[in-house]
Motif scaffolding. Structure first.
Motif, PDB file in Angstrom:
ATOM      1  N   ASP A   1       0.840  -1.194   0.000  1.00  0.00           N
ATOM      2  CA  ASP A   1       0.000   0.000   0.000  1.00  0.00           C
ATOM      3  C   ASP A   1       0.879   1.249   0.000  1.00  0.00           C
ATOM      4  N   GLU A   2       0.259   2.410  -0.034  1.00  0.00           N
ATOM      5  CA  GLU A   2       1.013   3.660  -0.177  1.00  0.00           C
ATOM      6  C   GLU A   2       1.993   3.878   0.966  1.00  0.00           C
TER       7      GLU A   2
ATOM      8  N   GLY B   1      -1.143  -2.795  -7.103  1.00  0.00           N
ATOM      9  CA  GLY B   1      -2.477  -2.770  -6.516  1.00  0.00           C
ATOM     10  C   GLY B   1      -3.128  -4.137  -6.463  1.00  0.00           C
TER      11      GLY B   1
END
Length: 368
Positions: free
Chosen positions: A234-235, A311
């Motif tokens: 994830d980010e 993703g």
């Protein structure tokens, strides 16, 4: 990775000689150009009996080996149905509930130290300076019964070097793993093993040897297959985590299949990270530490890592190739310029692999 100044950072790595560092440029990550990671057509390996055609491939390989040590191969002869079958079966295995995969955990394996079976999430840390890899994997070692070219029974000296899990293909005799995993993985394993032996003959030509110059060192090769499953970063994780940490491979070379998610990154000699994006119908080949040693550092064992920022989930299937573990090889005379001295002592493949593992594990102890 520690800060150095405004334009560079320092990357810490394990090596066969202890911890080392690389200086990393702050230039933005970008896709590799065709000159940085070329595409090499292998059609002539199977379709041509003309030495000049194979020598042409060898020349391209030598250029790639002395540049960044990575290249793509196309028209390699591996049937796409073998790849798609292995990919599908691998996803079926990894998508299971962890409790269903637990019987395949390497802690239960009769050959645990040889990395046969499943490694759960958060159990692998290939670069201890970068933390735990965000992946799980399923691995196999060389098994002569899966090698169509193996001469049986095994010579005594080979028996001492080859360790085969008594369960054969790990744990598929139970009902708790994907029953078609073995049926899908072994045919691909065999096809890439044949491809690897063909590539070795090109490497011999590229190193100024006869095509069969290495043949007697690959009779029962140090081969392993790994299926890596990467959930997405994830980010927040992208800034501080890796899917698999920065490292070099141990023995001679690796043949890698990657799905279309992307995430493989290669470090140039100048310290620039480059993407090695998936190209349809190709494998990626890179050289490893033992190859760099025997070429007197002419052929590059390149640092690489994976960060799955797609993703979605990612599958890769690397095949690691090395000489027979009982074999030894010193610096090749064909790799020495006039008056140049050998940079490395001769060491057996078994000793080299053990040394690499020892120093990698030592990093973990020092970290604690």
């Amino acid at each position: 990775m520690a800060a150095d100044d405004s334009s560079t950072t320092i990357l810490h790595l394990a090596s066969g000689n202890g911890p080392i560092t690389r200086t990393i440029l702050s230039t933005p990550l970008r896709n590799a150009s065709p000159t940085e990671i070329p595409i090499i057509d292998l059609s002539a390996l199977s379709s041509s009996s003309i030495l000049a055609d194979r020598q042409h491939i060898a020349t391209q390989i030598r250029t790639a080996a002395t540049t960044n040590g990575f290249f793509y191969i196309t028209n390699h002869g591996i049937d796409s149905t073998l790849i798609s079958s292995a990919h599908s079966a691998s996803l079926d295995f990894f998508r299971q509930d962890p409790t269903l995969k637990e019987p395949a955990n390497t802690i239960h394996s009769t050959a645990n130290k040889y990395i046969v079976g499943w490694k759960p999430p958060k159990t692998q840390k290939i670069n201890h300076f970068e933390g735990a890899d965000k992946r799980e994997s399923f691995s196999l070692r060389y098994n002569p019964s899966w090698d169509p070219d193996a001469v049986l029974p095994l010579p005594d000296k080979i028996k001492q070097a080859i360790k085969v899990d008594e369960d054969g293909f790990p744990f598929t005799k139970t009902d708790v793993t994907v029953p078609h995993l073995k049926e899908s993985i072994i045919p691909l394993y065999q096809a890439v093993l044949r491809l690897g032996r063909n590539l070795v003959r090109c490497f011999a030509l590229a190193l100024g040897l006869k095509e069969n110059g290495f043949d007697n060192k690959f009779t029962y090769p140090d081969v392993s297959l790994a299926v890596n499953y990467y959930p997405p970063l994830d980010e927040v994780e992208v800034a501080r985590n890796v899917s698999i940490g920065s490292h070099t491979d141990f023995q001679l070379f690796t043949i890698l299949w990657q799905d279309d998610s992307g995430g493989l990154e290669v470090l140039t000699r100048q310290g620039q990270w480059l993407r090695a994006p998936p190209l349809k119908g190709t494998f990626v080949v890179n050289f490893a530490d033992y190859m760099q040693r025997i070429t007197n550092d002419k052929w590059v064992s390149t640092v690489h890592r994976v960060r799955n920022v797609s993703g979605g989930e990612r599958i890769s299937i690397p095949f690691f190739f090395g000489f027979n573990l009982d074999e030894s090889c010193g610096t090749l005379d064909t790799c020495l310029e006039e008056g140049e001295e050998k940079k490395h002592e001769e060491i057996s493949c078994w000793e080299w692999v053990e040394r690499r593992i020892k120093h990698m594990n030592q990093m973990s102890k020092d970290e604690k």
